[in-house]
Write a protein that holds these residues in place. Structure first.
Motif, mmCIF file in Angstrom:
data_model
loop_
_atom_site.group_PDB
_atom_site.id
_atom_site.type_symbol
_atom_site.label_atom_id
_atom_site.label_comp_id
_atom_site.label_asym_id
_atom_site.label_seq_id
_atom_site.Cartn_x
_atom_site.Cartn_y
_atom_site.Cartn_z
ATOM 1 N N GLU A 73 0.767 -1.211 -0.050
ATOM 2 C CA GLU A 73 -0.093 -0.019 -0.024
ATOM 3 C C GLU A 73 0.875 1.349 0.145
ATOM 4 O O GLU A 73 0.685 2.300 -0.651
ATOM 5 N N MET A 74 2.080 1.303 0.823
ATOM 6 C CA MET A 74 2.850 2.252 0.574
ATOM 7 C C MET A 74 3.431 2.581 -0.723
ATOM 8 O O MET A 74 3.497 3.755 -1.306
ATOM 9 N N ALA A 75 3.816 1.590 -1.432
ATOM 10 C CA ALA A 75 4.282 1.570 -2.916
ATOM 11 C C ALA A 75 3.403 1.985 -3.804
ATOM 12 O O ALA A 75 3.555 3.029 -4.452
ATOM 13 N N VAL A 76 2.131 1.482 -3.692
ATOM 14 C CA VAL A 76 1.197 2.072 -4.684
ATOM 15 C C VAL A 76 0.647 3.605 -4.434
ATOM 16 O O VAL A 76 0.554 4.288 -5.216
ATOM 17 N N GLY A 77 0.940 4.015 -3.047
ATOM 18 C CA GLY A 77 0.477 5.240 -2.607
ATOM 19 C C GLY A 77 1.411 6.430 -3.186
ATOM 20 O O GLY A 77 1.071 7.271 -3.600
ATOM 21 N N ALA A 78 2.604 5.811 -3.130
ATOM 22 C CA ALA A 78 3.727 6.823 -3.487
ATOM 23 C C ALA A 78 3.601 6.811 -5.077
ATOM 24 O O ALA A 78 3.767 8.059 -5.584
ATOM 25 N N LEU A 79 3.501 5.826 -5.797
ATOM 26 C CA LEU A 79 3.330 6.031 -7.278
ATOM 27 C C LEU A 79 2.186 6.665 -7.723
ATOM 28 O O LEU A 79 2.350 7.474 -8.638
ATOM 29 N N THR A 80 1.079 6.619 -7.097
ATOM 30 C CA THR A 80 -0.080 7.253 -7.378
ATOM 31 C C THR A 80 -0.040 8.720 -6.906
ATOM 32 O O THR A 80 -0.610 9.759 -7.637
ATOM 33 N N ARG A 81 0.674 9.148 -6.246
ATOM 34 C CA ARG A 81 1.176 10.519 -5.524
ATOM 35 C C ARG A 81 2.168 11.053 -6.160
ATOM 36 O O ARG A 81 2.751 12.127 -5.527
ATOM 37 N N SER A 82 2.800 10.442 -7.351
ATOM 38 C CA SER A 82 4.004 11.141 -7.761
ATOM 39 C C SER A 82 3.863 11.076 -9.566
ATOM 40 O O SER A 82 3.065 10.495 -9.961
ATOM 41 N N GLU A 83 4.827 11.629 -9.682
ATOM 42 C CA GLU A 83 5.057 11.482 -11.468
ATOM 43 C C GLU A 83 5.992 10.551 -11.776
ATOM 44 O O GLU A 83 6.475 10.409 -13.016
#
Length: 165
Positions: free
Chosen positions: A84-94
């Motif tokens: 969930e951390m990795a997916v969250g970082a991906l969706t909140r970045s470019e």
């Protein structure tokens, strides 16, 4: 071995530039060590979009969208939270690729979650995969450095496998 992370970051910089890939990371137990390694080199802005240091559960929820239910069920040191951390970082970045780290650097731990256990996850637009490494009770600093270096190796492997963007 102290400069090994610099050579890994340098290799990442070359490959990400060739493939036009941007990276992001979400860190807990390493407290920004991965982001620091990725930005130690001149020109790193060509590969590194942003980093998230989410040391507390509240930060994981607020900044990355980790679900309270996941934290309650599995604890912060788990592959599900790392995912969930990795997916969250991906969706909140470019970024095109996100790597997360959550673990128990020590001292301490428990029978069920021993010192030196670190969970990693790697997310791309095609999905997310997680893994757990047991570094052992080698000391806080050594666990954190081992986690950083393992994450750099994971990123290198993943970037090699990505197509040109």
């Amino acid at each position: 071995m102290a400069s090994d992370h610099l050579s890994l970051a340098a290799e990442l910089l070359v490959i990400t530039a060739q493939k036009r890939v941007m990276l992001t990371c979400a860190e807990s137990c390493t407290g920004g060590m991965l982001a620091a390694a990725l930005t130690d080199l001149p020109g790193s802005s060509a590969m590194f979009d942003r980093g998230f240091v989410t040391y507390t559960n509240a930060a994981k929820i607020a900044l990355l969208g980790v679900r309270q239910a996941t934290l309650d069920a599995d604890g912060a040191v788990s592959e599900s939270v790392a995912s969930e951390m990795a997916v969250g970082a991906l969706t909140r970045s470019e970024a095109h690729l996100a790597l997360s780290i959550t673990g128990i650097a020590g001292p301490g731990g428990s029978e069920h979650k021993p010192e030196g256990r670190v969970c990693f996850a790697l997310a791309t637009s095609k999905g997310c995969k997680a893994e757990t490494q047991e570094f052992g009770a080698i000391g806080r600093s050594a666990v954190r450095q081992a986690a950083r270096d393992h994450a750099l190796h994971m990123l290198l492997t993943a970037v090699h496998d990505l197509p040109h963007i």
